[in-house]
Write a protein that holds these residues in place. Structure first.
Motif, PDB file in Angstrom:
ATOM      1  N   PRO A 182       0.837  -1.211   0.000  1.00 15.94           N
ATOM      2  CA  PRO A 182       0.000   0.000   0.000  1.00 15.94           C
ATOM      3  C   PRO A 182       0.868   1.256   0.000  1.00 15.94           C
ATOM      4  N   VAL A 183       0.616   2.148  -0.926  1.00 15.19           N
ATOM      5  CA  VAL A 183       1.433   3.360  -1.036  1.00 15.19           C
ATOM      6  C   VAL A 183       1.112   4.326   0.089  1.00 15.19           C
ATOM      7  N   GLU A 184      -0.166   4.405   0.476  1.00 13.00           N
ATOM      8  CA  GLU A 184      -0.567   5.321   1.535  1.00 13.00           C
ATOM      9  C   GLU A 184      -1.470   4.605   2.536  1.00 13.00           C
ATOM     10  N   ILE A 185      -1.265   4.934   3.815  1.00 11.27           N
ATOM     11  CA  ILE A 185      -2.182   4.521   4.868  1.00 11.27           C
ATOM     12  C   ILE A 185      -2.398   5.747   5.765  1.00 11.27           C
ATOM     13  N   PRO A 186      -3.480   5.768   6.549  1.00 15.88           N
ATOM     14  CA  PRO A 186      -3.768   6.972   7.359  1.00 15.88           C
ATOM     15  C   PRO A 186      -2.751   7.217   8.466  1.00 15.88           C
ATOM     16  N   PHE A 187      -2.642   8.486   8.856  1.00 16.57           N
ATOM     17  CA  PHE A 187      -1.934   8.931  10.052  1.00 16.57           C
ATOM     18  C   PHE A 187      -0.410   8.817   9.975  1.00 16.57           C
ATOM     19  N   VAL A 188       0.130   8.776   8.770  1.00 22.15           N
ATOM     20  CA  VAL A 188       1.593   8.724   8.619  1.00 22.15           C
ATOM     21  C   VAL A 188       2.151  10.142   8.692  1.00 22.15           C
ATOM     22  N   ASP A 189       3.220  10.307   9.460  1.00 18.49           N
ATOM     23  CA  ASP A 189       3.881  11.608   9.608  1.00 18.49           C
ATOM     24  C   ASP A 189       5.260  11.531   8.954  1.00 18.49           C
ATOM     25  N   ASN A 190       5.370  12.045   7.734  1.00 20.55           N
ATOM     26  CA  ASN A 190       6.636  11.981   7.013  1.00 20.55           C
ATOM     27  C   ASN A 190       7.625  13.059   7.441  1.00 20.55           C
ATOM     28  N   THR A 191       7.253  13.865   8.440  1.00 20.30           N
ATOM     29  CA  THR A 191       8.207  14.820   9.018  1.00 20.30           C
ATOM     30  C   THR A 191       8.894  14.239  10.256  1.00 20.30           C
ATOM     31  N   HIS A 192       8.515  13.045  10.632  1.00 20.70           N
ATOM     32  CA  HIS A 192       9.093  12.380  11.802  1.00 20.70           C
ATOM     33  C   HIS A 192      10.578  12.109  11.570  1.00 20.70           C
ATOM     34  N   GLN A 193      11.352  12.101  12.632  1.00 17.00           N
ATOM     35  CA  GLN A 193      12.777  11.776  12.539  1.00 17.00           C
ATOM     36  C   GLN A 193      12.987  10.402  11.908  1.00 17.00           C
ATOM     37  N   ILE A 194      13.964  10.302  11.025  1.00 17.53           N
ATOM     38  CA  ILE A 194      14.294   9.026  10.394  1.00 17.53           C
ATOM     39  C   ILE A 194      15.061   8.157  11.388  1.00 17.53           C
ATOM     40  N   ASN A 195      14.554   6.956  11.612  1.00 21.44           N
ATOM     41  CA  ASN A 195      15.199   6.024  12.539  1.00 21.44           C
ATOM     42  C   ASN A 195      15.649   4.727  11.872  1.00 21.44           C
ATOM     43  N   LEU A 196      15.112   4.445  10.700  1.00 25.62           N
ATOM     44  CA  LEU A 196      15.455   3.214   9.987  1.00 25.62           C
ATOM     45  C   LEU A 196      15.625   3.552   8.515  1.00 25.62           C
ATOM     46  N   ILE A 197      16.764   3.154   7.947  1.00 31.33           N
ATOM     47  CA  ILE A 197      17.059   3.419   6.533  1.00 31.33           C
ATOM     48  C   ILE A 197      17.263   2.079   5.840  1.00 31.33           C
ATOM     49  N   VAL A 198      16.382   1.769   4.897  1.00 27.80           N
ATOM     50  CA  VAL A 198      16.356   0.448   4.263  1.00 27.80           C
ATOM     51  C   VAL A 198      16.417   0.602   2.749  1.00 27.80           C
ATOM     52  N   PRO A 199      17.256  -0.171   2.067  1.00 27.85           N
ATOM     53  CA  PRO A 199      17.196  -0.211   0.605  1.00 27.85           C
ATOM     54  C   PRO A 199      16.152  -1.230   0.143  1.00 27.85           C
ATOM     55  N   GLN A 200      15.679  -1.055  -1.066  1.00 30.50           N
ATOM     56  CA  GLN A 200      14.797  -2.052  -1.690  1.00 30.50           C
ATOM     57  C   GLN A 200      15.519  -2.676  -2.878  1.00 30.50           C
ATOM     58  N   ASP A 201      15.304  -3.980  -3.054  1.00 30.36           N
ATOM     59  CA  ASP A 201      15.811  -4.646  -4.245  1.00 30.36           C
ATOM     60  C   ASP A 201      14.622  -5.154  -5.056  1.00 30.36           C
ATOM     61  N   CYS A 202      14.876  -6.055  -5.993  1.00 32.03           N
ATOM     62  CA  CYS A 202      13.798  -6.539  -6.856  1.00 32.03           C
ATOM     63  C   CYS A 202      12.742  -7.313  -6.081  1.00 32.03           C
TER      64      CYS A 202
END
Length: 341
Positions: free
Chosen positions: A191-211
């Motif tokens: 799901p690209v969007e779900i309710p109540f997400v705060d994209n201004t929150h401090q980044i705590n986890l940085i994950v790459p995506q592969d295929c």
């Protein structure tokens, strides 16, 4: 009248000559010491350059300006659990990987936590083999209470550009190097969007995506209250026992499930382009061959290569040897680049 010899050898004459020499001494000292002073200054400048430069002479010690707030977590002895034993090639791969991470950590002043994954024997009775990353991260955070960021690296990774620090590669431009939604790249169609997400929150986890979706072969996690909550839920027996048979990639699938359904987890998670910290060799993600977002590029001098899945029908030893030699060759060409043009 005194003759010439009496004048030359008289005490007054000797005293006069000595005084004249003393008067001329500063001039002579300047004439002798000035070239030496210039030479000393040049030697100091050369030493300073070698000590602090990233491309100096091999084996010359460099002063580390790195920060102890970074810890590299390297998983080793992965064949020492209950599933299989390692042979000579597996041990060689492990030695090469450890030496690579140790040299990198020493160069930049980071901590290196080499974690023996044979502890996974203790998880075998509860289906926790391959779930041990969460527990190891929690243990490492206790070992390094002053560290802020923890960089997990699987054994089959190799840092190709050891002169580049994590600050330069990721953190100096963190907002530009990461993205917070799946709108542009979503291999699993989560799901690209779900309710109540705060994209201004401090980044705590940085994950790459592969295929195949999220990739935990090389990722970064910050010490924070958010992270404590994440690790507790991620490791909760009630959580993993519910679907451990359906989640083929264990912790990875569990994280994808939580990201899909929990707004607070999305708020603290950011993605990073795969090739910034986790490039694949051509043998991985074979169905996406040629995808420039995924595969290692020698021309672009990618930072890290992750030989993900090499133990399943590929040659981990051969791939590790190849990338070790390639990295050495690239670094050799870079060392005296002003004189090689």
């Amino acid at each position: 009248m005194k003759d010439k010899d009496d004048l030359i050898f008289s005490p007054a004459s000797r005293t006069s000559r000595m005084l004249n020499r003393i008067r001329r001494l500063p001039t002579r000292l300047r004439q002798v010491l000035l070239p030496r002073r210039v030479l000393v200054i040049l030697l100091i400048l050369l030493f300073w350059f070698l000590l602090f430069s990233e491309s100096g002479v091999p084996f010359f010690p460099r002063l580390r300006w790195g920060s102890s707030k970074f810890v590299i977590i390297l998983a080793v002895n992965q064949g020492g659990g209950v599933m299989q034993w390692k042979g000579p090639k597996e041990w060689a791969v492990e030695r090469t990987s450890i030496a690579n991470k140790k040299a990198y950590a020493d160069r930049h002043g980071y901590h290196l936590a080499i974690q023996d994954m044979s502890i996974k024997k203790r998880y075998a009775h509860e289906w926790r083999e391959s779930w041990e990353k969460v527990d190891v991260i929690r243990q490492t955070m206790k070992q390094y209470p002053k560290a802020e960021w923890f960089w997990w690296l699987d054994l089959h990774t190799y840092i190709m550009e050891p002169s580049i620090s994590l600050e330069k590669q990721v953190f100096n431009r963190l907002d530009n190097n990461t993205y917070r939604t799946l709108a542009d790249y979503n291999p699993l169609d989560l799901p690209v969007e779900i309710p109540f997400v705060d994209n201004t929150h401090q980044i705590n986890l940085i994950v790459p995506q592969d295929c195949g979706g999220f990739n935990l072969g090389s990722f970064l996690i910050r010490r924070s209250e958010w992270t404590d909550f994440l690790l507790d839920i991620w490791w909760d027996p009630v959580f993993y026992e519910q679907r451990h048979m359906q989640w083929e990639h264990k912790e990875q699938d569990a994280l994808e499930h939580m990201y899909s359904n929990q707004a607070w987890i999305r708020s603290g998670t950011a993605f990073i382009p795969q090739r910034l910290i986790n490039s694949f060799p051509e043998g991985a993600c074979s169905e996406q061959r040629g995808d420039k977002r995924i595969f290692y590029s020698q021309d672009d001098r990618d930072f890290v290569v992750n030989m993900a899945g090499c133990e399943w029908g590929r040659d981990c030893f051969g791939e590790m040897e190849h990338f070790q030699k390639l990295s050495a060759s690239l670094q050799q060409k870079s060392r005296w680049w002003p004189f090689s043009k």
